[in-house]
Write an enzyme that holds these catalytic residues in place. Structure first.
Site, PDB file in Angstrom:
ATOM      1  N   ARG A 182       3.821  -7.841   7.220  1.00  0.00           N
ATOM      2  CA  ARG A 182       4.317  -8.302   5.920  1.00  0.00           C
ATOM      3  C   ARG A 182       5.775  -8.784   5.992  1.00  0.00           C
ATOM      4  NH1 ARG A 182       1.641  -6.126   1.194  1.00  0.00           N
ATOM      5  NH2 ARG A 182      -0.559  -6.010   1.702  1.00  0.00           N
ATOM      6  N   ARG A 205       8.079 -10.443  -0.637  1.00  0.00           N
ATOM      7  CA  ARG A 205       9.034 -10.298  -1.734  1.00  0.00           C
ATOM      8  C   ARG A 205      10.376  -9.691  -1.374  1.00  0.00           C
ATOM      9  NH1 ARG A 205       4.600  -7.634  -5.424  1.00  0.00           N
ATOM     10  NH2 ARG A 205       4.190  -6.893  -3.336  1.00  0.00           N
ATOM     11  N   ARG A 215       7.734 -19.059  -3.996  1.00  0.00           N
ATOM     12  CA  ARG A 215       6.453 -18.403  -4.299  1.00  0.00           C
ATOM     13  C   ARG A 215       5.815 -18.883  -5.600  1.00  0.00           C
ATOM     14  NH1 ARG A 215       2.574 -16.305  -6.321  1.00  0.00           N
ATOM     15  NH2 ARG A 215       1.797 -14.170  -6.154  1.00  0.00           N
ATOM     16  N   ASP A 240      -4.068 -13.846   3.508  1.00  0.00           N
ATOM     17  CA  ASP A 240      -4.337 -12.468   3.109  1.00  0.00           C
ATOM     18  C   ASP A 240      -5.686 -12.073   3.686  1.00  0.00           C
ATOM     19  OD1 ASP A 240      -3.078 -10.415   0.954  1.00  0.00           O
ATOM     20  OD2 ASP A 240      -5.261 -10.183   1.064  1.00  0.00           O
ATOM     21  N   TYR A 288     -12.171  -3.010  -1.027  1.00  0.00           N
ATOM     22  CA  TYR A 288     -11.776  -3.833  -2.186  1.00  0.00           C
ATOM     23  C   TYR A 288     -13.005  -4.381  -2.915  1.00  0.00           C
ATOM     24  CZ  TYR A 288      -6.929  -3.573  -0.673  1.00  0.00           C
ATOM     25  OH  TYR A 288      -5.688  -3.110  -0.340  1.00  0.00           O
TER      26      TYR A 288
HETATM   27  O1  CP3 Z   1       3.943 -11.566   6.441  1.00  0.00           O
HETATM   28  C1  CP3 Z   1       2.778 -11.212   6.641  1.00  0.00           C
HETATM   29  O2  CP3 Z   1       2.503 -10.091   7.126  1.00  0.00           O
HETATM   30  C2  CP3 Z   1       1.655 -12.220   6.438  1.00  0.00           C
HETATM   31  C3  CP3 Z   1       0.881 -12.239   5.323  1.00  0.00           C
HETATM   32  C4  CP3 Z   1      -0.024 -11.120   4.825  1.00  0.00           C
HETATM   33  C5  CP3 Z   1      -0.253 -10.936   3.437  1.00  0.00           C
HETATM   34  N1  CP3 Z   1      -1.231 -10.010   3.269  1.00  0.00           N
HETATM   35  C6  CP3 Z   1       0.433 -11.684   2.358  1.00  0.00           C
HETATM   36  C7  CP3 Z   1       0.594 -11.010   1.065  1.00  0.00           C
HETATM   37  C8  CP3 Z   1      -0.862 -10.218   5.495  1.00  0.00           C
HETATM   38  C9  CP3 Z   1      -0.999  -9.956   6.973  1.00  0.00           C
HETATM   39  C10 CP3 Z   1      -1.624  -9.525   4.488  1.00  0.00           C
HETATM   40  C11 CP3 Z   1      -2.664  -8.538   4.814  1.00  0.00           C
HETATM   41  C12 CP3 Z   1      -3.134  -7.622   3.768  1.00  0.00           C
HETATM   42  N2  CP3 Z   1      -3.390  -7.890   2.448  1.00  0.00           N
HETATM   43  C13 CP3 Z   1      -3.511  -6.282   4.015  1.00  0.00           C
HETATM   44  C14 CP3 Z   1      -3.459  -5.606   5.363  1.00  0.00           C
HETATM   45  C15 CP3 Z   1      -2.080  -5.217   5.733  1.00  0.00           C
HETATM   46  C16 CP3 Z   1      -1.572  -3.984   5.053  1.00  0.00           C
HETATM   47  O3  CP3 Z   1      -0.562  -4.112   4.333  1.00  0.00           O
HETATM   48  O4  CP3 Z   1      -2.142  -2.924   5.243  1.00  0.00           O
HETATM   49  C17 CP3 Z   1      -3.934  -5.737   2.808  1.00  0.00           C
HETATM   50  C18 CP3 Z   1      -4.416  -4.307   2.578  1.00  0.00           C
HETATM   51  C19 CP3 Z   1      -3.875  -6.766   1.818  1.00  0.00           C
HETATM   52  C20 CP3 Z   1      -4.266  -6.697   0.379  1.00  0.00           C
HETATM   53  C21 CP3 Z   1      -3.113  -7.003  -0.503  1.00  0.00           C
HETATM   54  N3  CP3 Z   1      -2.599  -8.280  -0.715  1.00  0.00           N
HETATM   55  C22 CP3 Z   1      -2.301  -6.095  -1.235  1.00  0.00           C
HETATM   56  C23 CP3 Z   1      -2.518  -4.604  -1.312  1.00  0.00           C
HETATM   57  C24 CP3 Z   1      -1.284  -6.856  -1.877  1.00  0.00           C
HETATM   58  C25 CP3 Z   1      -0.105  -6.345  -2.704  1.00  0.00           C
HETATM   59  C26 CP3 Z   1      -0.179  -6.642  -4.143  1.00  0.00           C
HETATM   60  C27 CP3 Z   1       1.200  -6.610  -4.801  1.00  0.00           C
HETATM   61  O5  CP3 Z   1       1.548  -7.585  -5.486  1.00  0.00           O
HETATM   62  O6  CP3 Z   1       1.938  -5.625  -4.608  1.00  0.00           O
HETATM   63  C28 CP3 Z   1      -1.490  -8.214  -1.530  1.00  0.00           C
HETATM   64  C29 CP3 Z   1      -0.668  -9.359  -1.960  1.00  0.00           C
HETATM   65  C30 CP3 Z   1       0.119  -9.991  -0.871  1.00  0.00           C
HETATM   66  N4  CP3 Z   1      -0.401 -10.480   0.282  1.00  0.00           N
HETATM   67  C31 CP3 Z   1       1.530 -10.217  -0.869  1.00  0.00           C
HETATM   68  C32 CP3 Z   1       1.829 -10.875   0.340  1.00  0.00           C
HETATM   69  C33 CP3 Z   1       3.156 -11.402   0.811  1.00  0.00           C
HETATM   70  C34 CP3 Z   1       2.465  -9.794  -2.018  1.00  0.00           C
HETATM   71  C35 CP3 Z   1       3.397 -10.792  -2.545  1.00  0.00           C
HETATM   72  C36 CP3 Z   1       2.952 -11.854  -3.508  1.00  0.00           C
HETATM   73  O7  CP3 Z   1       2.034 -11.681  -4.326  1.00  0.00           O
HETATM   74  O8  CP3 Z   1       3.630 -12.886  -3.454  1.00  0.00           O
END
Ligand code: CP3
Length: 345
Positions: free
Chosen positions: A28, A32, A41, A77, A152
């Protein structure tokens, strides 16, 4: 050879040269915590930003520029492919992946048609090609692991207890395995397309698999993870297998066909090395919470992690889980600098 790819294959570095430094990147790393991320974004679901190649390329490269990390990771994602086949999933800002109609019965299997990457997510290959051309570092491709993705789909939202997932798994194992088969097919298609477009290492994120005890992991998850990792073996890129709370599963995660196993902050690298018998490289494992604190504390912990690896050639420095919105980019940059200065393997 890029330090990341060398370490992933456990090849010792040339002593005295820059080529023996410990590679570092952050799960990640885009997101943010970065003001430049927030600037591009925009509003709404992240899935539309992922599908917009101009923004996806820029966001993928932002952490490479800011931190000098040894890898870019595709801005996407784990739920993107499931979204792309129209299962009916979204990512709600501040919450996470949500389904209006969660997976509940055999009738829902039809909602997971096979993924055709060129048709369903052409933007993925476009983003990868541009990043590889511009980035100067290897690009990490990734897919979601069976337990995490199924969680999910079945819960319909992030869960702490996985009650519905486990209920389905134990009460209808046949349906569970059918669901995981389809998710594995989608993961294989996703990863293959990423490597064909230029990804030089892949990571299977089964982030929440640590919710299972070892016997249940072996029965319900391992066969599917193994099929995914074997399904990309012929492409000859290193494969990383990651989850949190997986101290008791590390040996099985290595056996699934991984070259690298991710270790969260709870398990010292030396213990993880024993549990995996030295047959895989290790990735990790700073406590992500430290990225919100002072450099003084962090510095000690970075040195502790490096010392714990004890110069073993197969170490990719990372956090034990992802960067948090509250993480301090200044502290993360100092981590990269210190690992590059001091880490040798
Ligand atoms: O920089 C990176 O690592 C690359 C991009 C990446 C994202 N998601 C972008 C993202 C990667 C590798 C993921 C994988 C992902 N997504 C996982 C596995 C990794 C881990 O953290 O265990 C999981 C469980 C998810 C599911 C997911 N997507 C969640 C729980 C969330 C958070 C929701 C929130 O808003 O708090 C996301 C959204 C997400 N995916 C964001 C990012 C950068 C959050 C920021 C946004 O919405 O702009």
């Amino acid at each position: 050879m890029f330090p990341l790819l060398r370490a992933a294959r456990q090849i010792p570095g040339e002593p005295g040269s820059d080529a023996n430094r410990v590679p570092v990147w952050f799960m990640r790393q885009a997101g943010r915590s970065l003001p430049e991320y927030k600037a591009v974004r925009g509003e709404g679901t992240i899935l539309h930003v992922i599908a917009d190649t101009d923004r996806a390329i820029e966001i993928t490269l932002q952490p490479v520029r800011r931190y000098g990390v040894d890898a870019a990771i595709l801005y996407s994602d784990i739920v993107t492919p499931v979204w792309a086949v129209d299962f009916g999933i979204d990512i709600v800002p501040g919450v996470g992946p949500m389904c209006e109609h969660p997976f509940a019965s055999a009738a829902d299997l039809d909602r997971l048609r096979p993924l055709e990457p060129d048709v369903d997510l052409p933007y993925q290959a476009e983003t990868i090609k541009a990043v590889v051309a511009e980035g100067g570092v290897p690009l990490i491709g990734f897919a979601g692991g069976p337990f995490t993705l199924a969680s999910y789909l079945i819960e319909g939202r992030p869960s702490r207890t996985y009650t519905k997932v486990k209920a389905l798994m134990f009460s209808d194992p046949k349906l569970w395995h059918q669901l995981c088969e389809l998710l594995a097919d989608i993961a294989i298609a996703t990863l293959r397309a990423q490597v064909e477009a230029g990804a030089s290492i892949v990571q299977l994120f089964d982030s929440w698999a640590g919710a299972l005890r070892p016997e249940h992991y072996r029965e319900f998850v391992l066969p599917h993870s193994t099929r995914i990792l074997e399904g990309v073996a012929d492409l000859n890129v290193p494969r990383t297998h990651f989850g949190i709370n997986t101290g008791e599963l590390l040996d099985q995660m290595a056996d699934a066909g991984a070259d690298v196993v991710g270790v969260d902050w709870r398990t010292p690298l030396s213990v993880a090395r024993e549990r995996t018998g030295g047959r895989v490289a290790l990735q990790g494992n700073l406590d992500p919470a430290l990225t919100t604190g002072t450099w003084e504390v962090m510095e000690k912990e970075v040195r502790r992690v490096l010392a714990d690896n004890d110069g073993h050639p197969g170490h990719i420095f990372n956090l034990g889980h992802g960067v948090m919105p509250e993480s301090d980019p200044g502290v993360l940059k100092q981590v990269v600098e210190l690992v590059h200065e001091e880490g040798r393997c």
